[in-house]
Every structure is written in structure tokens, then in C-alpha cells.
Design an enzyme around this catalytic site. Structure first.
Site, mmCIF file in Angstrom:
data_model
loop_
_atom_site.group_PDB
_atom_site.id
_atom_site.type_symbol
_atom_site.label_atom_id
_atom_site.label_comp_id
_atom_site.label_asym_id
_atom_site.label_seq_id
_atom_site.Cartn_x
_atom_site.Cartn_y
_atom_site.Cartn_z
ATOM 1 N N ALA A 59 0.930 -1.253 0.118
ATOM 2 C CA ALA A 59 0.235 0.079 -0.007
ATOM 3 C C ALA A 59 0.909 1.231 0.040
ATOM 4 O O ALA A 59 1.949 1.246 0.378
ATOM 5 C CB ALA A 59 -0.894 -0.089 1.278
ATOM 6 N N GLY A 60 0.405 2.563 -0.725
ATOM 7 C CA GLY A 60 1.043 3.495 -0.667
ATOM 8 C C GLY A 60 1.418 4.157 -2.009
ATOM 9 O O GLY A 60 1.148 5.426 -2.052
ATOM 10 N N LEU A 61 1.536 3.266 -2.897
ATOM 11 C CA LEU A 61 2.121 3.721 -4.335
ATOM 12 C C LEU A 61 0.758 3.977 -5.106
ATOM 13 O O LEU A 61 0.605 5.123 -5.783
ATOM 14 C CB LEU A 61 2.761 2.520 -4.980
ATOM 15 C CG LEU A 61 3.486 3.024 -6.269
ATOM 16 C CD1 LEU A 61 4.506 3.874 -5.981
ATOM 17 C CD2 LEU A 61 4.117 1.730 -7.018
ATOM 18 N N LYS A 63 -2.843 4.909 -3.921
ATOM 19 C CA LYS A 63 -3.526 5.180 -2.894
ATOM 20 C C LYS A 63 -5.030 4.996 -3.073
ATOM 21 O O LYS A 63 -5.914 4.712 -2.342
ATOM 22 C CB LYS A 63 -3.338 6.534 -2.116
ATOM 23 C CG LYS A 63 -1.957 6.681 -1.340
ATOM 24 C CD LYS A 63 -1.513 7.960 -1.215
ATOM 25 C CE LYS A 63 -0.369 7.975 -0.101
ATOM 26 N NZ LYS A 63 -0.470 7.351 0.954
ATOM 27 N N ASN A 108 8.760 9.440 4.298
ATOM 28 C CA ASN A 108 7.494 10.259 3.633
ATOM 29 C C ASN A 108 6.653 10.335 5.021
ATOM 30 O O ASN A 108 6.657 9.751 6.098
ATOM 31 C CB ASN A 108 6.668 9.097 2.800
ATOM 32 C CG ASN A 108 5.569 8.141 3.684
ATOM 33 O OD1 ASN A 108 4.504 8.490 4.099
ATOM 34 N ND2 ASN A 108 6.159 7.049 4.011
ATOM 35 N N THR A 176 0.059 9.536 11.358
ATOM 36 C CA THR A 176 -1.339 10.001 11.999
ATOM 37 C C THR A 176 -1.210 10.024 13.432
ATOM 38 O O THR A 176 -0.862 8.904 14.045
ATOM 39 C CB THR A 176 -2.374 8.973 11.581
ATOM 40 O OG1 THR A 176 -2.649 8.983 10.132
ATOM 41 C CG2 THR A 176 -3.679 9.249 12.060
ATOM 42 N N THR A 243 6.807 -5.252 7.736
ATOM 43 C CA THR A 243 6.269 -4.124 8.524
ATOM 44 C C THR A 243 5.815 -3.003 7.886
ATOM 45 O O THR A 243 6.232 -2.766 6.459
ATOM 46 C CB THR A 243 7.335 -3.638 9.707
ATOM 47 O OG1 THR A 243 8.438 -3.278 8.988
ATOM 48 C CG2 THR A 243 7.807 -4.903 10.371
ATOM 49 N N ASN A 244 5.615 -1.695 8.367
ATOM 50 C CA ASN A 244 5.365 -0.519 7.952
ATOM 51 C C ASN A 244 6.933 0.176 7.976
ATOM 52 O O ASN A 244 7.766 -0.376 8.370
ATOM 53 C CB ASN A 244 4.146 0.332 8.598
ATOM 54 C CG ASN A 244 3.530 1.291 7.878
ATOM 55 O OD1 ASN A 244 4.224 1.988 7.146
ATOM 56 N ND2 ASN A 244 2.241 1.307 8.017
ATOM 57 N N GLY A 266 12.947 1.707 2.974
ATOM 58 C CA GLY A 266 14.208 1.131 2.049
ATOM 59 C C GLY A 266 15.225 0.482 2.800
ATOM 60 O O GLY A 266 15.208 -0.186 3.995
ATOM 61 N N GLY A 295 12.038 -2.671 3.460
ATOM 62 C CA GLY A 295 13.449 -2.938 3.100
ATOM 63 C C GLY A 295 13.652 -4.185 2.392
ATOM 64 O O GLY A 295 14.842 -4.566 2.392
ATOM 65 N N TYR A 316 7.924 -1.646 -2.122
ATOM 66 C CA TYR A 316 7.491 -0.528 -2.423
ATOM 67 C C TYR A 316 8.684 0.210 -2.701
ATOM 68 O O TYR A 316 9.221 0.563 -4.087
ATOM 69 C CB TYR A 316 6.782 -0.046 -1.411
ATOM 70 C CG TYR A 316 6.268 1.683 -1.744
ATOM 71 C CD1 TYR A 316 6.931 2.410 -2.287
ATOM 72 C CD2 TYR A 316 4.966 1.891 -1.039
ATOM 73 C CE1 TYR A 316 6.595 3.963 -2.666
ATOM 74 C CE2 TYR A 316 4.730 3.358 -1.424
ATOM 75 C CZ TYR A 316 5.428 4.154 -1.879
ATOM 76 O OH TYR A 316 4.972 5.448 -2.461
#
Length: 341
Positions: A59-61, A63, A108, A176, A243-244, A266, A295, A316
Site C-alpha cells: 500500500a502507498g503507491l 492510494k 514520507n 497519523t 512491517t510498515n 528502504g 526494506g 515499495y
């Protein structure tokens, strides 16, 4: 096209501008391409779903689910869109995405910028070419109090239920305020209990039990991971993404942009994310499938994550630095491995 040359040109642009330009170019390419949308190597059945291959996009690329067909043409077995929230929100002020090329990393602080879950669901209904699995990553709106977070996640679950193959509850973004407090203790237990009950009701309505996943942070300690493992098993959660991004910037502190607030992804995250995955795998003892994320920059990282216990892999930041070749490299690295071996 030589991705190294393309990356050189893209890295001359501001990071978010390059992001948008790349997605537009992929849309144009996918409209003309005649190649299959999925590299059908090493299929796997995980939490009741048939994955054409075990390598996915995190997720993230994408949205808002605007580019699923185009991204699918890169060979992913599954794509996770989002994070989406019940109501559209702008996210944090610009600039909010930073490259750290020397470290092969990104920072980010996007802040769940998205057009809302209803928009994303409608876009998913219109997808045509991608034949793989699609997940929807759900978040809460920034102005929703933490004690009412279950309302936001519950709304997202209801809207995505008939369209997505699975949903992910994102409790781990560092962008958040307070969100990560929902990963542990009574708040975590109550959230999983409430969402599990809502999922059961929706399963009766739809005649299908949709897998429910959670995404956790890499900054958790052993006792916290033990609590997560116990709660996941207790409430019938189907999978965990580990993980995030990390809030710890010590590995890049001396670099340009290293002091920017936000989540670091990364290569500096590789060891930490692999460690969290391995710890969680040992606590879960194979009871719940894990998705390795964070990563993953090469085939060796993929193989290491599989050995640590991952059944599936998500990319990602590695994709930003390596390009589409990383997808096929990752699939090849897993082709002769069974999950967790």
C-alpha cells in the site's frame, strides 16, 4: 526501457511529481501492452485466496486504486491499494516525500492523503485487466478521535467487503498522531474484537468470509509482539503484514533529509523489518500467515524474508530504486521455496 536511465531523469523531479509522472507513464504503457498482467510463477494459496505468485505491491503507491491494471502489468501477483480513509483528506503539507539515494531510502509524511474509500471501491469495480489478488488498506481520518477509530475502520470494511479480496487494518503509520497506540493493549484487543464481529455479520450477508489482516510497525519490542501474536490468534485475524515504515532515523541522521519527520523505508529498514517478522513468526508458530514488507531491495532480501517466515512478499521502496526488474527477481527468488523455508 533502461530503468537506470529513467530513474536518473525521474530523480531530477520532486519526489511526488516523479511519482505521479511514473503512474501516468505506466497507464499509457498498459493501455498498449498485450502481455499477461500477472507473472504466473509459483502460485500459492494463502488465507483461502489463490495468489498467482507471492510477490505483491505494498500500500502507498496507488492510494486511490487508479492504476491497478497498469501496476499489474509489472508482474505482481497481488496489489494492495490505499491507505484509504472514510472521508477524503488532503494529507500533510508539501513537501512530504523525500529521497535519500545514498541510503536507497525514502522518508514520507504523506498523512493518508486519499480520495476516500468510496472512490477507491468504485475504481476497483472498474478494473479490467489485472487478474491477481487485490487488497484494500484501511486507515482512520486524522480528525477521528482514537476512541472512535473502530467506526472508521468498520465503515471501510463494509464498503470494501464486496469488492476487495482482503482488507488490511493499518495501525502502524507514524504520520497519523496516536495511531500506533492502537497496536497494543486494550485498545488493540477491543478493535480486533469489534472488527471481527462486524466481519462475521458481513460474511453472512455476502456469503463469503473475507480475510482480515493487520499491518504493524517495525518499532515494536518483543513483549509487544508477543501481545500482538496472542491477540491475532484470539480474534481470528487472518494475516499480519510486517512491517510498515520506521520512526527511527538514526541510520540516516547525517544525510540530507535525514532529519525530516516521517516514516523511513528502504534499505535502512531491512534488518529491523526482518527481525520483527522472525520474532512474530516464532510467536505465532505457523498459526497465521505473514506478509514480509519493508526494506526488500533484492532477491536475497526476498529469500531471507521467506526463511524468516513470510508466506508472501510486498515491495515499495525497492521498486522505486530498482524498477520493474525487482518484481521478476523476487518471484524467481521464491519460485523454489515453500513459505517459511
Amino acid at each position: 526501457m533502461n530503468y537506470a536511465l529513467a530513474r536518473r531523469a525521474l530523480f531530477l523531479l520532486p519526489a511526488e511529481t516523479a511519482h505521479a509522472a511514473t503512474l501516468r507513464a505506466l497507464d499509457a504503457y498498459a493501455a498498449l501492452a498485450r502481455t499477461p498482467a500477472v507473472a504466473a510463477a509459483s502460485p500459492r494459496r494463502i488465507f483461502g485466496l489463490d495468489f498467482p505468485n507471492p510477490v505483491g505491491l505494498a500500500a502507498g503507491l496507488d492510494k486511490n486504486a487508479d492504476h491497478v491494471d497498469a501496476l499489474g502489468a509489472l508482474g505482481f501477483g497481488f496489489i494492495e491499494v490505499g491507505t484509504v480513509t472514510p472521508r477524503p483528506q488532503q494529507g500533510n503539507p508539501h513537501p512530504r516525500l523525500f529521497r535519500l539515494p545514498r541510503h536507497r531510502a525514502l522518508i514520507n509524511r504523506m498523512g493518508f492523503n486519499n480520495k476516500g474509500v468510496d472512490y477507491a471501491v468504485e475504481r476497483l469495480r472498474r478494473r479490467r485487466r489485472f487478474a491477481g489478488i487485490v487488497g484494500v488498506n484501511l486507515g482512520k481520518n486524522r480528525d477521528t478521535p482514537l476512541e472512535r477509530a473502530i467506526e472508521d475502520y468498520g465503515y471501510g470494511l463494509e464498503q470494501a467487503y464486496g469488492v476487495a479480496d482482503y482488507v488490511t487494518i493499518n495501525l502502524s503509520s507514524p504520520n497519523t498522531p496516536g495511531l500506533r497506540t492502537l497496536q497494543t493493549g486494550e485498545a488493540f484487543d477491543g478493535l480486533l474484537s469489534g472488527l471481527g464481529e462486524r466481519r462475521d455479520r458481513l460474511a453472512e450477508t455476502h456469503g463469503r468470509r473475507m480475510p482480515l489482516l493487520i499491518k504493524i510497525a517495525p518499532d515494536l519490542e518483543g513483549a509487544e509482539l508477543g501481545g500482538i501474536a496472542a491477540a491475532v490468534r484470539r480474534h481470528g485475524v487472518d494475516g499480519v503484514i510486517a512491517t510498515n515504515t520506521t520512526a527511527d532515523h538514526s541510520a540516516v541522521a547525517a544525510s540530507r533529509h535525514g532529519d525530516e519527520t516521517g516514516g523511513l523505508s528502504g534499505a535502512p529498514l531491512t534488518e529491523r523489518a526482518n527481525g520483527v517478522l522472525g520474532t512474530l513468526a516464532s510467536r505465532l508458530e505457523g498459526a497465521v500467515p505473514l506478509i514480509g514488507c519493508g526494506g526488500i531491495m533484492c532477491g536475497a532480501d526476498v529469500a531471507e524474508r521467506s526463511t524468516a517466515g513470510a508466506s508472501l512478499i510486498q515491495l515499495y521502496t525497492g521498486l522505486i530504486y530498482r524498477g520493474p526488474a525487482l518484481v521478476q527477481e523476487a518471484v524467481a527468488a521464491l519460485e523454489h521455496q515453500s513459505p517459511g523455508t
